[in-house]
Scaffold this motif. Structure first.
Motif, mmCIF file in Angstrom:
data_model
loop_
_atom_site.group_PDB
_atom_site.id
_atom_site.type_symbol
_atom_site.label_atom_id
_atom_site.label_comp_id
_atom_site.label_asym_id
_atom_site.label_seq_id
_atom_site.Cartn_x
_atom_site.Cartn_y
_atom_site.Cartn_z
ATOM 1 N N LYS A 1 -0.664 5.525 4.813
ATOM 2 C CA LYS A 1 -1.294 5.067 6.051
ATOM 3 C C LYS A 1 -2.793 4.885 5.880
ATOM 4 O O LYS A 1 -3.379 3.932 6.401
ATOM 5 N N VAL B 1 0.861 -1.184 0.000
ATOM 6 C CA VAL B 1 0.000 0.000 0.000
ATOM 7 C C VAL B 1 0.894 1.230 0.000
ATOM 8 O O VAL B 1 2.069 1.166 0.363
ATOM 9 N N ILE C 1 3.779 -0.668 3.762
ATOM 10 C CA ILE C 1 3.673 0.685 3.199
ATOM 11 C C ILE C 1 4.954 1.034 2.450
ATOM 12 O O ILE C 1 6.044 1.019 3.026
ATOM 13 N N GLU D 1 -3.467 1.686 4.162
ATOM 14 C CA GLU D 1 -3.207 0.584 5.086
ATOM 15 C C GLU D 1 -4.393 0.376 6.019
ATOM 16 O O GLU D 1 -4.802 -0.765 6.300
ATOM 17 N N THR E 1 0.475 -6.468 5.006
ATOM 18 C CA THR E 1 0.542 -5.220 4.238
ATOM 19 C C THR E 1 1.835 -4.481 4.553
ATOM 20 O O THR E 1 2.314 -4.497 5.696
#
Length: 365
Positions: free
Chosen positions: A121, A118, A138, A124, A136
């Motif tokens: 935030k 992703v 970031i 996510e 996941t």
């Protein structure tokens, strides 16, 4: 490491630019190829071996077709949704388009991915609310933010690729590496290379050594493997296993030792073994039996004597005898336990193979 990137031909330009930047900036760290044509992607997967399939974007059935073939070919999946799983996108034409696609393929594909990348935030948090995949990561997009440059983005993505390839390492180990592992465990347990009674299998591929180290670390048998390497005086490549993270299945729990679970205070060795086999059966019923438990059992049987006839009679009374024979089969296969040290003969039947399958696949994603 060979990676195939796939995104739909009608995907937004920013996705095409993102893939182009990744491929250029990753350089020689990975062999990247990309395609937007489903037929070409399917043909590439049939004709060549890829370690990873990186799918960009969502809601395209073509991507699911490609992912399904990749899974059959043993190619691991990573998905970057590019924001297309956020609520405002999900709600567009939800009942006629998104809901059927979600049920038919989109949720399945996300669940089967080793990781979901992703780009912020908020994305996510959206993934966490969906609950489709907890793995996941970031990695911000250098094309839409100046908090990261293209090279850093590519480096972080490569680290995720590496983490995926260090996950479920048993699936990537060849037969020779598995034989090497069994021999190292036997020598590590016994402390004497003469127990081998066979020529040592040598690993020539550095990546196979890496898989062996990863597996030993994840299964908590690294100390036994290292001891085997030292006794055999093998000049194996060094890997810092503390710097080799991996993804685990959502249901994964780190194995606890048998001794920690059943305690240490027993009147006789037979009592201890009875408690051990009862605990192993509980672990097997919940698919939590691992090779580390067999290593513990192997050491116990080698280092302590028991009244075998009495033990077998007690196991039969508790209907544990055939299960214990199956455990003997697994210990012989995986740790090299010799039949002369087994208190009962091994049993290789359908249930033994079923237990082995669960042990082999408990790190599978």
């Amino acid at each position: 490491m060979k990676i195939l990137h796939f995104y739909a031909s009608n995907a937004p330009d920013i996705i095409a630019d993102y893939v182009k930047v990744l491929c250029e900036q990753m350089g020689q760290d990975a062999d990247n190829e990309s395609t937007t044509t489903v037929q070409e992607a399917l043909q590439l997967l049939r004709d060549r071996h890829y370690d990873l399939l990186h799918i960009h974007g969502c809601w395209q059935h073509a991507a699911y077709r490609v992912a399904r073939l990749a899974r059959r070919k043993g190619t691991r999946l990573i998905v970057t949704p590019h924001g297309q799983l956020e609520p405002w996108v999900m709600h567009q034409n939800y009942w006629k388009e998104k809901l059927p696609k979600r049920i038919f393929f989109q949720q399945i594909m996300i669940r089967q991915a080793y990781a979901v990348v992703v780009q912020g935030k908020m994305e996510e948090e959206c993934m966490a609310k969906l609950g489709w995949n907890r793995r996941t990561v970031i990695i911000r997009n250098s094309l839409i933010t100046n908090t990261i440059n293209a090279q850093e983005m590519a480096q972080q993505t490569w680290k995720v690729y590496r983490k995926i390839m260090d996950s479920n390492p048993l699936a990537l180990m060849n037969d020779s590496t598995k034989d090497t592992l069994r021999q190292l465990l036997k020598v590590g347990i016994t402390g004497d290379e003469r127990w081998l009674g066979e020529s040592f299998v040598t690993i020539t591929d550095q990546n196979q050594w890496r898989m062996l180290y990863c597996y030993a670390h994840q299964e908590q048998i690294a100390e036994t493997v290292r001891r085997g390497l030292n006794i055999l005086r093998i000049d194996a490549p060094y890997f810092d296993i503390q710097q080799m993270p991996s993804f685990m299945p959502d249901s994964y729990e780190a194995p606890k030792s048998i001794e920690e679970a059943i305690g240490m205070q027993f009147a006789t060795e037979n009592d201890r073994l009875m408690a051990t086999f009862r605990h192993l059966r509980r672990l097997a019923m919940h698919h939590k039996l691992t090779v580390s438990h067999l290593v513990e059992l192997d050491k116990e049987l080698r280092n302590h004597d028991c009244a075998e006839d009495q033990l077998c009679d007690a196991l039969k009374e508790r209907r544990l005898y055939n299960f214990s024979r199956r455990i003997m089969q697994l210990a012989g296969d995986l740790t090299g336990l010799d039949e002369g040290l087994m208190p009962m003969p091994p049993l290789n039947d359908r249930l033994s193979r079923h237990l082995r399958s669960h042990m082999d696949n408990h790190l599978k994603i």
